[in-house]
Write a protein that holds these residues in place. Sequence first.
Motif, short mmCIF file in Angstrom:
data_model
loop_
_atom_site.label_atom_id
_atom_site.label_comp_id
_atom_site.label_asym_id
_atom_site.label_seq_id
_atom_site.Cartn_x
_atom_site.Cartn_y
_atom_site.Cartn_z
N LEU A 1 2.55 -14.16 3.67
CA LEU A 1 1.77 -13.16 3.96
C LEU A 1 1.81 -13.11 5.34
O LEU A 1 1.22 -12.09 5.25
N GLU A 2 2.63 -13.73 5.80
CA GLU A 2 2.75 -13.38 7.77
C GLU A 2 2.80 -11.99 7.61
O GLU A 2 2.24 -11.41 8.32
N LEU A 3 4.14 -11.96 7.47
CA LEU A 3 4.54 -10.62 7.29
C LEU A 3 3.94 -9.36 6.66
O LEU A 3 3.50 -8.08 7.68
N ARG A 4 3.04 -9.64 5.28
CA ARG A 4 2.00 -8.46 5.27
C ARG A 4 0.59 -8.70 6.32
O ARG A 4 0.71 -6.95 6.57
N GLU A 5 0.84 -8.93 6.90
CA GLU A 5 -0.83 -8.93 8.01
C GLU A 5 -0.38 -7.92 8.72
O GLU A 5 -0.65 -7.47 9.57
N ILE A 6 0.93 -9.03 9.69
CA ILE A 6 1.18 -8.18 10.52
C ILE A 6 0.90 -6.57 10.08
O ILE A 6 1.13 -5.61 11.38
N LYS B 1 0.57 -1.14 -0.27
CA LYS B 1 0.17 -0.34 -0.12
C LYS B 1 0.59 1.26 -0.22
O LYS B 1 0.43 2.14 -0.55
N LEU C 1 9.69 -3.94 12.94
CA LEU C 1 9.02 -4.28 11.84
C LEU C 1 7.78 -2.92 11.29
O LEU C 1 8.09 -2.79 9.98
N ARG C 2 6.99 -2.55 11.80
CA ARG C 2 6.30 -1.32 11.94
C ARG C 2 6.72 0.09 11.35
O ARG C 2 6.07 0.61 10.81
N PRO D 1 7.68 -7.16 16.29
CA PRO D 1 6.68 -6.17 15.34
C PRO D 1 7.44 -4.80 15.28
O PRO D 1 6.50 -3.86 14.26
N ASP D 2 7.28 -4.07 16.58
CA ASP D 2 7.51 -3.11 16.38
C ASP D 2 8.38 -2.14 15.90
O ASP D 2 8.22 -1.33 14.92
N LYS E 1 5.16 -17.55 4.22
CA LYS E 1 6.19 -16.08 5.46
C LYS E 1 5.97 -15.04 5.13
O LYS E 1 5.66 -14.02 5.71
N GLU F 1 -0.10 -4.58 8.14
CA GLU F 1 -1.58 -4.40 7.33
C GLU F 1 -0.81 -4.36 5.87
O GLU F 1 -1.89 -3.16 5.39
N TRP F 2 0.20 -4.97 5.02
CA TRP F 2 -0.24 -4.72 3.57
C TRP F 2 0.35 -3.57 3.56
O TRP F 2 0.32 -3.12 1.61
#
Lengths: 228, 445
Positions: free
Chosen positions: B216-221, B81, B153-154, B150-151, B214, B223-224
């Motif tokens: 897919l998981e990273l994108r889900e975490i 996105k 990562l975001r 995850p923080d 994998k 928000e794509w």
Amino acid sequence: MRTIDLTKSNIRELNEELHRQGGGANEDSWEVLNPRGAHAVAVGVDAPISISVKGSVGYYCGGMNKQAQVTVHGSAGPGVAENMMSGKVVIKGDASQYAGATGRGGLLVIEGNASSRCGISMKGIDIVVKGNIGHMSAFMAQSGHLVVCGDAGDALGDSLYEAKLFVRGSVKSLGADCVEKDMRPEHHAALTKLLKDAGITDIKPDEFKRYGSARKLYNFNIDNADAY
Amino acid sequence: MTYHNPQTVPRQSATFDDYALSEIRRAAATGIYDIRGGGSKRRVPHFDDLLFLGASISRYPLEGYREKCTTSVTLGTRFAKKPIELKIPITIAGMSFGALSANAKEALGRGASIAGTSTTTGDGGMTPEERGQSKTLVYQYLPSRYGMNPDDLRKADAIEVVVGQGAKPGGGGMLLGQKISDRVAEMRNLPKGIDQRSACRHPDWTGPDDLEIKILELREITEWEKPIYVKVGGTRPYYDTALAIKAGADVVVLDGMQGGTAATQEVFIENVGLPTLACIRPAVQALQDLGMHRKVQLIVSGGIRTGADAAKALALGADAVSIGIAALAALGDNDPALDDEYRKLGTRAGCYDDWHEGRDPAGITTQDPALSQRLDPVRAGRRLANYLKVMTLEIQTVARAAGHNHIHNLEPEDLCALTLEAAAMARVPLAGTDWYPGKPGASGF
Ligand SMILES: Cc1cc2nc3c(=O)[nH]c(=O)nc-3n(C[C@H](O)[C@H](O)[C@H](O)COP(=O)(O)O)c2cc1C
């Protein structure tokens, strides 16, 4: 309680809703229906909520979890609770490969058996398995605790760093640099707490043996070349 | 009467040369394989073996400095996105905090941000210094997963799943005890002072089907939102590119054998992997075969030194290039001004590669506080920015001369090769001919 039925919503909608929780206006109890082996169920959640998944999940359920309590009423595919930071993930059935891989905190409880590479590269997570675990478990495990109430497969704790392993049953073989160690009072205390947190009341800490790193591979030595 | 045997002059074996003999003695004395930093030092076919043709009667050039030649690159247009916009087609490759000092990481961030490009974390997690200074930061997802959370990562602008590196395809990271300081140990969750070997394979996936899940998981975490890169070492570029695309990558990063490393066995650096030049066309072919060229972006690295190198990689079909060693040199690595100090370490300026020992007099590949102090991140960052701007001007110069108003319009038809090897690898004609080995329909091969 909020219910999300995965025959009606997709994974994106589920995770998006779960990620909206936290910081105040929480719905703190969630139920996920019909997961049917879906991947990435409840990944990246960061809120003190409870999520009950009614069925089996695919890869990476609860991945990178923070704070949440995730319970899977079924079995879990590879990499359940991978890189978990905190919170609790409970699998009522069995777990596939790499359960709890690289996890950094929180508690993963597997009430059935876990497959190979359980706790691979773990970095602080605690994992309690009521059944058995497969080969190469706790490979390169850095820190945290792995408790196995059943048996462990081949090459347990290969190239282990500072994680502490407790096995009640037999260990098929130990991996390079993994050795049996004395159970000191602090280990006994840690194990008692982990069993309690995992809701296990019928097994006593005295029944376990402890395994850890011999620390012989920490600095390179050519005479250990067979182990590299 | 004494008989004098006529003597020949002493002659050294070409096979057992000084270096080969010194390595045998070194191995015999120490019982450990040679570990070093940097990239392959042997000569392999490279961008030097290609030339640009420039404009002529059939193609007219663009006026330098007046007619625009755009250099911007957008990465991650396929699924993310929030794709990444870079002003220049040169990114800073992943280099870990641990391998590099915090000051060096900060300098990279400063230089890249001034020049309008991204930096990349490495095998040691994200530092606040780097996140703070890098306007655009790519966060590596490596087999070791040191510091992964995850923080961060975001907080990243893109995520790079590292499958391999050109310097050591199939090998894991190394950070020897000398460089495991308190801070590095804490970030990696390891005891201080151990010789740390990171895993060569991801702990929770193997193969392209797993990789898809994998990603897919990273994108889900996340928000794509973030572009997801997949980085591979140059080994089977056609298949690796095709499989990365199939697994859902937004961007493929392809690192040839000359690519640098912080520390790896010499045997790996010099003997495993494909030269960068040989990687690009097969990767572009895979993108084209799948209808994904310019939709999934290709970043090429490994031995890029100049705007000319970058322009040649772009002409062969890359969307951008990435630099490691060159960026460190711009900061001040191997500077002749430090020659005396390099000599104390048994080497000389230009040859220093014992980066794993952490004694870098330039303060770049070290965790020693006194040495790190020597690198002024503001000044070094400025030097990097200057260098990146020069490279960009060079790319534009060549592109304009070939008549292109965007660097992505550079094409293989702009090139010829000086050697048969380069012609075959780059699939461009040998200079003065219309032929290259393996050309479809060409006879005699
Ligand atoms: C000091 C140093 C540290 C590196 N650390 C990493 C790393 O942590 N992860 C990674 O994927 N690549 C790492 N690399 C490789 C670079 O990302 C890149 O692939 C390579 O440097 C490109 O080739 P070049 O150095 O010839 O420009 C490192 C390279 C260097 C020089």
